[in-house]
Design a protein around this motif. Structure first.
Motif, mmCIF file in Angstrom:
data_model
loop_
_atom_site.group_PDB
_atom_site.id
_atom_site.type_symbol
_atom_site.label_atom_id
_atom_site.label_comp_id
_atom_site.label_asym_id
_atom_site.label_seq_id
_atom_site.Cartn_x
_atom_site.Cartn_y
_atom_site.Cartn_z
ATOM 1 N N ASN A 134 0.925 -1.199 0.103
ATOM 2 C CA ASN A 134 -0.004 0.182 0.106
ATOM 3 C C ASN A 134 0.896 1.120 0.074
ATOM 4 N N SER A 135 0.544 1.999 -0.919
ATOM 5 C CA SER A 135 1.310 3.251 -0.974
ATOM 6 C C SER A 135 1.203 4.413 0.061
ATOM 7 N N ASN A 136 -0.148 4.134 0.591
ATOM 8 C CA ASN A 136 -0.666 5.302 1.653
ATOM 9 C C ASN A 136 0.202 4.925 2.925
ATOM 10 N N ARG A 137 0.724 6.213 3.526
ATOM 11 C CA ARG A 137 1.248 6.217 4.790
ATOM 12 C C ARG A 137 0.474 5.535 6.068
ATOM 13 N N VAL A 138 -0.733 5.947 5.865
ATOM 14 C CA VAL A 138 -1.431 5.417 6.697
ATOM 15 C C VAL A 138 -2.108 3.752 6.448
ATOM 16 N N VAL A 139 -1.586 3.069 7.574
ATOM 17 C CA VAL A 139 -1.403 1.713 7.132
ATOM 18 C C VAL A 139 -2.746 1.072 6.442
ATOM 19 N N SER A 140 -3.618 1.160 6.988
ATOM 20 C CA SER A 140 -4.796 0.391 6.458
ATOM 21 C C SER A 140 -5.911 1.221 5.653
ATOM 22 N N VAL A 141 -5.347 2.316 5.158
ATOM 23 C CA VAL A 141 -6.459 2.716 3.970
ATOM 24 C C VAL A 141 -5.539 2.627 2.574
ATOM 25 N N TRP A 142 -6.325 1.976 1.830
ATOM 26 C CA TRP A 142 -5.571 1.577 0.626
ATOM 27 C C TRP A 142 -5.580 2.636 -0.280
ATOM 28 N N ARG A 143 -4.235 3.207 -1.011
ATOM 29 C CA ARG A 143 -4.201 4.096 -2.009
ATOM 30 C C ARG A 143 -3.744 3.668 -3.213
ATOM 31 N N GLY A 144 -2.803 2.640 -3.321
ATOM 32 C CA GLY A 144 -2.007 2.317 -4.783
ATOM 33 C C GLY A 144 -1.018 1.278 -4.373
ATOM 34 N N PHE A 145 -0.599 0.527 -5.407
ATOM 35 C CA PHE A 145 0.324 -0.188 -5.304
ATOM 36 C C PHE A 145 1.807 0.233 -5.410
ATOM 37 N N THR A 146 2.503 -0.289 -4.328
ATOM 38 C CA THR A 146 3.960 0.057 -4.352
ATOM 39 C C THR A 146 4.669 -1.307 -3.786
ATOM 40 N N PHE A 147 6.024 -1.148 -4.349
ATOM 41 C CA PHE A 147 7.062 -1.840 -3.783
ATOM 42 C C PHE A 147 8.117 -1.013 -2.885
ATOM 43 N N SER A 148 7.906 0.349 -2.533
ATOM 44 C CA SER A 148 8.737 1.180 -2.169
ATOM 45 C C SER A 148 9.070 0.940 -0.671
ATOM 46 N N TRP A 149 7.983 0.046 0.106
ATOM 47 C CA TRP A 149 8.269 -0.272 1.697
ATOM 48 C C TRP A 149 9.336 -1.267 1.414
ATOM 49 N N TYR A 150 9.538 -1.938 0.540
ATOM 50 C CA TYR A 150 10.356 -3.120 0.635
ATOM 51 C C TYR A 150 11.775 -2.492 0.672
#
Lengths: 290, 314, 356
Positions: free
Chosen positions: A65-81
């Motif tokens: 999830n690209s959203n900083r707020v954990v459980s509100v879905w915004r978009g797909f990302t690999f950036s956290w990894y």
């Protein structure tokens, strides 16, 4: 880890009675006969499986999830990894975890192999005592084990940190390493050892050429289980970590405590994948027939 | 043919199977790192609090135990304080609810698993065990995601218009119990499944043949036969649930402390090791008592189990 | 028998076990036995009679409480298992599951530090000998029961032991395979001229294979001899009953013959010649094939059962309280029917006096 022989006899019974049950189901009362098709059983089972797996699925899903707020879905990302894997503290924690896991696994497997063999010939009283000790880490509350070892290390002036955690992990890895080894050992026809001796092998040769290779799959399965148990442990590591002994779960706990970011999900996902892969491997090994 | 007594320990030793002393290192290690810590905790529970808070002062006292019931005011007077009794009662309460919910969910799934074709059964049972092998911390954490105000459950309920404001689920006793149930469910399913798998389904057929209805068969033939599994499951769930630390810590939000959280606090922020040790001793004693009670019940159950199935029919 | 001429000599071997209940069981009660070089000895007896214990004592898997065991005149009873020039074929075969067939056979040779190239040749020879050439690279689990049995044999024989011990080697095989393996074992024994000691509880197997049979009962050897001798001249009631079918009659023996209750006088020449010594009240055994029943309206016995066993007709008759079994080839005989009256006669020299 359940006994294979009871499994097969059990299955024979059910398959054996199956056609009869079908026949009667049609003929009697018209109502479904047999417990096989209790509708509630099936529904509850599906719900339980959903309950068991959905939480894990959410952790994995939100790690993208690209959203900083954990459980509100915004978009797909690999950036956290990439963020998580690039973090120095996390790398250090990972290294600690792996180091503890590897050492604890090796030592606990050696101890467990010795125990598995020794338990066969121990006198009754010794066997009961040994089993109590082996089972104790499973039954005493983890928090008590954690503070107990903490007290021990403080009392004996063993510094807290990676080494202290390793020493404690070995103790509760032993029972997990022992189970598959013991299962394997019990599956071996004792006449095999006699045959080896009969053909001219001494004690040491029998151990090297019979016992070890025959136990090998069990030893590997036990090692994998011990490794996961050590890798995933939080409570004991948390109390024994000291300043330099932060392991991955201890680090994750800190992240959860401070501010939950999707980075926690990414890290958690990696750990989940590792655990599931390792346990599956262990399962396949334990099931492998000679 | 070999006589049954010929497989003695003595004979096995000759067969090159190694001998008892190979278990010695393991036993010694476990004495040092399992037995010794427990003994130390027991000793600590009778010692005085250290000045700086870390460790203990080697001076005998019963204060850690009196602290369970009384609080000491600054002036030195003692007054009855039910805080810790309340926490112990809470712990029992949560553990009981957890066991009962686990039991209610486990009987159906265990029976369902036991009636699957054998090839699928092993895979399904393995699927039940997988969550157990994942990190307890992560499993518990996953409910923070699910139960929070913006989480999928509240999102779903809002989406279909049932609620306008999110239901506060996280940091409640409810969240703690859900977390506990989730953690320990496999421990209930597996032993009941092991019993159910051994159940001879021809007994159920015999009961139907004698005119029993479906629920009667379940109640009077199946349940008595899987009782050993149920008892084992209750032990395996109740005991660790009673000593749980993570679920109340992460999901209860400090509002629903259990014994383990109080113990942890004494070795952390509160810096009262002897009191933490006394609580640990109490927790261990309760654990042992529960084990003994279940062992007695189990003995009676297994004795009854042999006849149980048929007795129920007559 | 002269002990020095025998391959294996067992003297007064005693072995007791403790039962879990705390009792003592004499698995072997002062057993002595001499086994001739190059012979095929069968130890026969019901389960729990001590025959397997004796075999394990010879192999060194069990140590006797007292007594001596000598191999070609040399004491081996205090020698460890792995140094005895004796090898065993185990009841469960005990093939090493993690090794191939070839590795299984090679194992014993490796223990003797035989050079690798010689091992290779010997493994091939051994496989050839048991008709398993080409299966060397298989795992035991990929073989049938009969094939596993052959591997176990090849593995033990590859070491060229002075004595080969076989512990109920055929009990796991089905009947047809067992017959085949019986002649196979006899062939191997002849070809290798190694002394074989085989344990079995199957009397047909013992009769078919042994040069000598030692019959065990309750930890003792009750009779040793050639199969024919043991069959025709059992020395005790136990042997008579355990091996084949026997009629055991009780009567009074004097110079004229044997007077058996409700059968009357049996002439002296019906008894085996050297029973002179015995007189007075005795038990005699007679095999069913030496009993003939003639239909006779005034006969002493009445037919109670008629059945066909293979090509034979088996007839049971009752003479007041005494039941007699007769077995004759069914061809060309007028079969009696149940209820017919018959008279009983015995073949010459067919009755033997047995101990109770």
């Amino acid at each position: 880890m359940t006994n294979h022989s009871t499994k097969t006899t059990g299955s024979k019974k059910t398959t054996g009675s199956k056609p009869a049950a079908r026949r009667q189901r049609r003929s009697r009362r018209g109502v479904g006969l047999g417990l096989r098709d209790f509708p509630t059983f099936k529904a509850v089972s599906y719900l339980v499986f959903a309950f068991l797996y959905l939480p894990l699925v959410f952790v994995v899903a939100y790690s993208f999830n690209s959203n900083r707020v954990v459980s509100v879905w915004r978009g797909f990302t690999f950036s956290w990894y990439s963020e998580v894997l690039g973090n120095d503290d996390i790398q250090r924690a990972l290294f600690n975890s792996l180091r503890i896991g590897v050492v604890a696994t090796v030592v606990s497997v050696v101890l467990a192999t010795g125990l598995a063999i020794g338990l066969l010939t121990m006198a009754r009283a010794g066997r009961t005592f040994a089993w109590t000790l082996i089972g104790a880490p499973l039954i005493i509350p983890e928090i008590v084990f954690a503070i107990g070892t903490l007290a021990l290390f403080v009392q004996s002036r063993i510094p807290l940190g990676v080494n202290a955690i390793t020493l404690a992990h070995i103790a509760f890895c032993v029972p997990f390493a022992l189970l598959p080894i013991r299962a394997r050992l019990r599956g071996v026809d004792p006449a095999v050892y006699e045959a080896a001796a009969d053909l001219g092998a001494g004690e040491f040769t029998i151990f090297r050429r019979m016992t070890l290779p025959l136990l090998a799959p069990g030893i590997v399965a036990g090692a994998l289980l011990a490794f996961i148990i050590s890798l995933d442990d939080f409570i004991v590591s948390y109390f024994l970590a000291g300043p330099g002994g932060t392991t991955l779960p201890v680090y994750i706990f800190g992240m959860i405590r401070n501010a939950v970011t999707p980075g926690v999900n990414a890290l958690s996902t990696l750990m989940l994948v590792a655990s599931i892969l390792i346990v599956s491997l262990s399962y396949l090994l334990a099931r492998k027939r000679r | 043919m070999k006589a049954p007594w010929s497989a003695t320990a003595r004979q096995r030793r000759q067969a090159g199977q190694g001998s008892w002393w190979s278990g010695l290192p393991g036993v010694v290690y476990l004495i040092a790192l399992v037995l010794l810590p427990l003994i130390l905790i027991f000793i600590y529970s009778f010692l005085s609090r250290a000045k700086l808070g870390v460790g203990v002062k080697w001076q005998f006292t019963l204060t850690p135990y009196t602290e369970l019931l009384y609080s000491e005011s600054l002036s030195g007077g003692r007054s009855f304080d039910p805080t810790y009794l309340q926490i112990i009662a809470n712990s029992f309460w949560y553990a009981i609810i957890t066991s009962v919910v686990c039991l209610a969910l486990s009987i159906p799934i265990a029976m369902w698993l036991a009636t699957r074709p054998p090839e699928r059964r092993t895979a399904l049972v393995f699927a039940v065990t997988i969550p157990f092998w994942t990190s307890l911390l992560i499993r518990t954490y996953s409910f923070i995601i699910i139960l929070n105000d913006n989480g999928p459950i509240n999102g779903f309920l809002k989406g279909i218009g049932i609620i306008d404001e999110p239901i506060a689920m996280l940091y409640t006793p409810f969240a703690t119990v859900v977390g506990l149930v989730y953690t320990f469910l496999p421990f209930m399913i597996l032993p009941i499944y092991a019993s159910a798998e051994r159940f001879d389904f021809r007994l159920a057929e015999a009961a139907y043949d004698l005119g029993a209805a479906k629920w009667t068969v379940l109640r009077r033939v199946v349940l008595p036969s899987i009782r050993p599994g149920i008892i084992a499951g209750m032990v395996l769930v109740f005991i660790p649930a009673l000593g749980s630390y993570l679920a109340p810590e992460l999901l209860g939000g400090g509002k629903t402390s259990m014994i383990a959280n109080v113990i942890a606090a004494q070795f952390g922020a509160s810096r009262n090791w002897p009191f933490g040790a006394a609580l640990s001793v109490l927790l261990l004693v309760i654990t042992l008592l529960v084990l003994v009670v279940f062992a007695v019940v189990a003995k009676r159950a297994s004795r009854a189990a042999g006849r149980g199935g048929w007795e129920a029919l007559i | 028998m002269d002990a020095s001429a025998s391959a294996l000599s067992v003297r007064d071997v005693t072995k007791t076990f403790h039962t879990p209940e705390g009792g003592l069981v004499h698995a072997l009660d002062s057993v002595s036995l001499d086994i001739a070089e190059g012979s095929f000895m069968v130890l026969l007896g019901p389960s729990g009679c001590g025959k397997t214990t004796l075999l394990r004592c010879i192999a060194g898997l069990e140590s006797p409480d007292s007594g001596q065991i000598a191999l070609r005149g040399q004491r081996i009873d205090d020698m460890p298992v792995w140094r005895r020039r004796v090898n065993t074929v185990f009841q469960s075969y005990a093939l090493f599951p993690h090794m191939t067939v070839a590795q299984n056979i090679a194992f014993g040779l490796q223990m003797d530090k035989v050079p690798g190239d010689i091992i290779k040749v010997k493994v091939e020879e051994s496989l050839d000998m048991v008709h398993l050439s080409g299966l060397g690279s298989r795992k035991p689990s990929q073989l049938s029961g009969g094939q596993q049995q052959r591997v176990a044999l090849a593995r033990a024989l590859a070491k060229e032991p002075e004595v080969l011990l076989l512990d109920e080697p055929l009990s796991a095989l089905d009947l047809k395979l067992r017959r085949g393996m019986q002649s196979e074992l006899k062939r191997l024994q002849r070809e290798t001229s190694i002394t074989f000691v085989l344990v079995t509880h199957d009397q047909d197997e013992a009769m078919a294979m042994g040069d000598q049979v030692a019959v065990f009962n309750a930890g003792r050897i009750v009779q040793v001899g050639e199969p024919r001798e043991v069959y025709l001249r059992p020395r005790s009631r136990f042997v008579a009953d355990f091996i084949g079918e026997a009629n055991v009659l009780t009567g009074v023996l004097d110079t004229f013959g044997l007077v058996v209750e409700s059968l009357g006088l049996v002439p002296r020449d019906r008894l085996i010649a050297d029973t002179d010594a015995a007189s007075g009240r005795v038990h005699v055994a007679v095999r069913p094939e030496n009993v003939s029943l003639q239909i006779d309206p005034v006969g002493t016995a009445k037919v109670t059962d008629v059945s066909y066993v293979g090509g034979d007709m088996r007839v049971e008759a009752l003479a007041s309280a005494v039941s007699i079994v007769s077995r004759v080839p069914s061809q060309g005989v007028q079969p009696p029917r149940i209820g017919d009256r018959v008279s009983i006669s015995f073949a010459e020299g067919s009755l033997t006096v047995v101990a109770d």
